[in-house]
Design a protein around this motif. Structure first.
Motif, mmCIF file in Angstrom:
data_model
loop_
_atom_site.group_PDB
_atom_site.id
_atom_site.type_symbol
_atom_site.label_atom_id
_atom_site.label_comp_id
_atom_site.label_asym_id
_atom_site.label_seq_id
_atom_site.Cartn_x
_atom_site.Cartn_y
_atom_site.Cartn_z
ATOM 1 N N ARG A 64 1.050 -1.088 0.167
ATOM 2 C CA ARG A 64 -0.096 -0.033 0.102
ATOM 3 C C ARG A 64 0.774 1.378 0.179
ATOM 4 N NH1 ARG A 64 0.001 -2.622 4.723
ATOM 5 N NH2 ARG A 64 0.503 -1.429 6.626
ATOM 6 N N ALA A 65 1.828 1.329 0.697
ATOM 7 C CA ALA A 65 2.805 2.501 0.825
ATOM 8 C C ALA A 65 3.411 2.868 -0.467
ATOM 9 C CB ALA A 65 3.743 2.323 1.887
ATOM 10 N N THR A 66 3.640 1.600 -1.303
ATOM 11 C CA THR A 66 4.478 1.961 -2.537
ATOM 12 C C THR A 66 3.790 2.150 -3.763
ATOM 13 O OG1 THR A 66 4.880 -0.347 -2.681
ATOM 14 C CG2 THR A 66 6.533 1.031 -1.578
ATOM 15 N N ILE A 67 2.442 1.788 -3.800
ATOM 16 C CA ILE A 67 1.613 1.881 -5.163
ATOM 17 C C ILE A 67 1.417 3.182 -5.654
ATOM 18 C CG2 ILE A 67 -0.595 1.385 -5.989
ATOM 19 C CD1 ILE A 67 -0.880 -0.897 -4.017
ATOM 20 N N ARG A 68 1.779 3.424 -6.702
ATOM 21 C CA ARG A 68 1.841 4.713 -7.378
ATOM 22 C C ARG A 68 0.826 4.473 -8.574
ATOM 23 N NH1 ARG A 68 3.156 6.199 -3.247
ATOM 24 N NH2 ARG A 68 5.244 6.459 -2.580
ATOM 25 N N GLY A 69 0.322 5.470 -9.158
ATOM 26 C CA GLY A 69 -0.261 5.493 -10.440
ATOM 27 C C GLY A 69 -1.928 5.795 -9.768
ATOM 28 N N THR A 70 -2.797 6.105 -10.901
ATOM 29 C CA THR A 70 -4.015 6.283 -10.514
ATOM 30 C C THR A 70 -5.282 5.221 -11.115
ATOM 31 O OG1 THR A 70 -4.423 7.605 -12.433
ATOM 32 C CG2 THR A 70 -3.804 8.686 -10.425
ATOM 33 N N ASN A 71 -4.581 4.105 -11.881
ATOM 34 C CA ASN A 71 -5.711 3.119 -12.487
ATOM 35 C C ASN A 71 -5.591 2.126 -11.789
ATOM 36 O OD1 ASN A 71 -7.189 1.788 -14.054
ATOM 37 N ND2 ASN A 71 -6.260 2.363 -16.006
ATOM 38 N N LEU A 72 -6.335 1.932 -10.424
ATOM 39 C CA LEU A 72 -6.202 0.885 -9.619
ATOM 40 C C LEU A 72 -6.935 -0.483 -10.247
ATOM 41 C CD1 LEU A 72 -5.915 -0.424 -7.127
ATOM 42 C CD2 LEU A 72 -8.155 0.071 -6.455
ATOM 43 N N PRO A 73 -8.089 -0.300 -11.401
ATOM 44 C CA PRO A 73 -8.318 -1.677 -12.024
ATOM 45 C C PRO A 73 -7.232 -2.185 -12.880
ATOM 46 C CG PRO A 73 -10.052 0.012 -11.985
ATOM 47 C CD PRO A 73 -8.911 0.874 -11.618
ATOM 48 N N ALA A 74 -6.652 -1.473 -13.483
ATOM 49 C CA ALA A 74 -5.537 -2.050 -14.329
ATOM 50 C C ALA A 74 -4.358 -2.504 -13.381
ATOM 51 C CB ALA A 74 -4.727 -0.476 -15.237
ATOM 52 N N PHE A 75 -4.198 -2.061 -12.416
ATOM 53 C CA PHE A 75 -3.031 -2.709 -11.531
ATOM 54 C C PHE A 75 -3.556 -3.756 -10.850
ATOM 55 C CE2 PHE A 75 -2.037 -3.217 -7.085
ATOM 56 C CZ PHE A 75 -0.349 -3.139 -7.320
ATOM 57 N N LEU A 76 -4.824 -3.902 -10.547
ATOM 58 C CA LEU A 76 -5.184 -5.134 -10.030
ATOM 59 C C LEU A 76 -5.152 -6.267 -11.240
ATOM 60 C CD1 LEU A 76 -8.299 -3.891 -7.726
ATOM 61 C CD2 LEU A 76 -5.989 -4.857 -7.123
ATOM 62 N N GLY A 77 -5.732 -5.613 -12.413
ATOM 63 C CA GLY A 77 -5.620 -6.553 -13.384
ATOM 64 C C GLY A 77 -4.235 -7.332 -13.757
#
Length: 192
Positions: A64-77
């Motif tokens: 959680r502390a290192t996740i960058r970017g704004t597109n969570l669905p893409a990150f999860l996918g």
């Protein structure tokens, strides 16, 4: 403040900067089932899809502390796709090893060994289940041993589907963690 009205990015910010558990729960509720369905469609194994979706969200919490970017669905996918690839690679290797082992041992030896290991695994599962909270254990048993669906368990226990999913994810994760050493020792036994 209602977290349901926040965007994914706002929830990620709360999660990233304040370790906000409610923000994590909101993201979990928004995306867990979608990720589960994606994994199920690809792998056609409900238990594996549940485990991978759970592992995905454990990873989200841990990173959680290192996740960058704004597109969570893409990150999860993308993360889920990588977990599925790892799962497939691992299973291909395990199937190959088991096939090779069967060539070297007479069938009777394999059957006896499997019976002993089945008993040991049953004992290990019972011991691990005994460590779970009562409600989590009950839900796991209804799902895995009595083969009730999430909806059936929710109706029987008068709980929400999400609550049942949470308990199943919690129990699956706990058992996977606690039975890891047992499975590793089985693999080492076969390879020695």
């Amino acid at each position: 403040m209602s977290l349901q009205s926040l965007t994914d990015q706002e929830l990620l910010d709360l999660l990233r900067h304040q370790d906000h558990e409610q923000a994590f729960r909101e993201l979990y509720e928004r995306y867990w089932y979608k990720m589960y369905l994606t994994a199920y469609r690809k792998l056609r194994r409900r238990e594996v899809a549940e485990e991978l979706a759970q592992e995905l969200f454990m990873m989200l919490w841990q990173k959680r502390a290192t996740i960058r970017g704004t597109n969570l669905p893409a990150f999860l996918g993308i993360s889920l796709r990588n977990l599925m690839i790892d799962y497939i690679r691992k299973n291909i290797r395990e199937e190959h090893y088991l096939t090779q082992l069967r060539l070297f041992f007479p069938e009777e030896v394999f059957a006896t060994t499997e019976a002993v290991q089945h008993n040991e695994l049953s004992e290990a599962i019972q011991k691990a289940l005994g460590q779970l909270p009562e409600k989590t254990r009950e839900i796991f048993i209804l799902n895995r041993f009595e083969h009730l669906t999430i909806k059936e368990i929710a109706e029987r226990l008068n709980l929400s589907d999400k609550t049942i999913e949470y308990h199943l994810s919690r129990s699956t994760s706990f058992l996977r963690q606690n039975l890891r050493d047992f499975v590793t020792s089985l693999v080492l036994f076969y390879l020695s």
